[in-house]
Design a protein around this motif. Structure first.
Motif, PDB file in Angstrom:
ATOM      1  N   TYR A   1      -6.207   1.927  -1.575  1.00  0.00           N
ATOM      2  CA  TYR A   1      -5.972   0.965  -0.599  1.00  0.00           C
ATOM      3  C   TYR A   1      -3.806   1.583   0.125  1.00  0.00           C
ATOM      4  O   TYR A   1      -3.177   1.441  -0.235  1.00  0.00           O
ATOM      5  CB  TYR A   1      -6.056  -0.720  -1.087  1.00  0.00           C
ATOM      6  N   TYR A   2      -4.631   1.404   1.622  1.00  0.00           N
ATOM      7  CA  TYR A   2      -3.001   2.019   2.269  1.00  0.00           C
ATOM      8  C   TYR A   2      -3.059   1.191   3.072  1.00  0.00           C
ATOM      9  O   TYR A   2      -3.606   0.812   4.369  1.00  0.00           O
ATOM     10  CB  TYR A   2      -3.048   3.622   2.751  1.00  0.00           C
ATOM     11  N   CYS A   3      -1.738   1.451   3.191  1.00  0.00           N
ATOM     12  CA  CYS A   3      -1.763  -0.284   4.567  1.00  0.00           C
ATOM     13  C   CYS A   3      -1.044   0.873   6.191  1.00  0.00           C
ATOM     14  O   CYS A   3      -0.455   1.774   5.408  1.00  0.00           O
ATOM     15  CB  CYS A   3      -0.593  -1.291   4.053  1.00  0.00           C
ATOM     16  N   ALA A   4      -1.201   0.228   6.991  1.00  0.00           N
ATOM     17  CA  ALA A   4      -0.826   0.887   7.880  1.00  0.00           C
ATOM     18  C   ALA A   4      -0.079   0.621   9.029  1.00  0.00           C
ATOM     19  O   ALA A   4      -0.552  -0.714   9.379  1.00  0.00           O
ATOM     20  CB  ALA A   4      -1.533   2.624   8.948  1.00  0.00           C
ATOM     21  N   ALA A   5       0.484   0.996  10.255  1.00  0.00           N
ATOM     22  CA  ALA A   5       1.216   0.420  10.877  1.00  0.00           C
ATOM     23  C   ALA A   5       1.187   1.079  11.906  1.00  0.00           C
ATOM     24  O   ALA A   5       1.588   2.287  12.344  1.00  0.00           O
ATOM     25  CB  ALA A   5       2.991  -0.314  10.495  1.00  0.00           C
TER      26      ALA A   5
END
Length: 121
Positions: free
Chosen positions: A93-97
């Motif tokens: 799982y990756y977070c991105a902005a």
């Protein structure tokens, strides 16, 4: 510039819960939309959930009703509460902005390093 660090992944049995965190650096964090994506080997990175700067949220159909995304701007952190986990939720799982919410991975400017979630049957 925004730097993102995910945490909270791990091994859980089917039906269990995990809470992922995405900690961000940068004074303008509250202005950004933050999304979670996930990826399994051999497959494309897929959208999971996103939250914009006014706390509007959007979810993939596969996680709707099970996952909840939230943010605490005072802590520069976005959370992904995952309940009712299934083996098919296993992924990195990756977070991105980015400044505007999008469900398209190529739209995102900043990414974390990822955290592994494994759901056993």
């Amino acid at each position: 510039q925004v730097q993102l660090v995910e945490s909270g992944g791990g091994l859980v049995q089917a039906g269990g819960s995990l809470r992922l965190s995405c900690a961000a650096s940068g004074r303008t964090f509250s202005s950004y939309a933050i999304a979670w994506f996930r990826q399994v080997p051999g497959k494309e990175r897929e959208f999971v959930a996103a939250i914009n700067w006014v706390y509007g949220t959007y979810y993939a159909d596969s996680v709707k009703g099970r996952f909840t995304i939230s943010r605490d701007n005072a802590k520069n952190t976005v959370y992904l509460q995952m309940n009712g986990l299934k083996p098919e939720d296993t992924a990195v799982y990756y977070c991105a902005a980015r400044l505007r919410l999008s469900v398209t991975r190529n739209d995102y400017d900043y990414w974390g390093q990822g955290t592994q979630v494994t759901v056993s049957s």
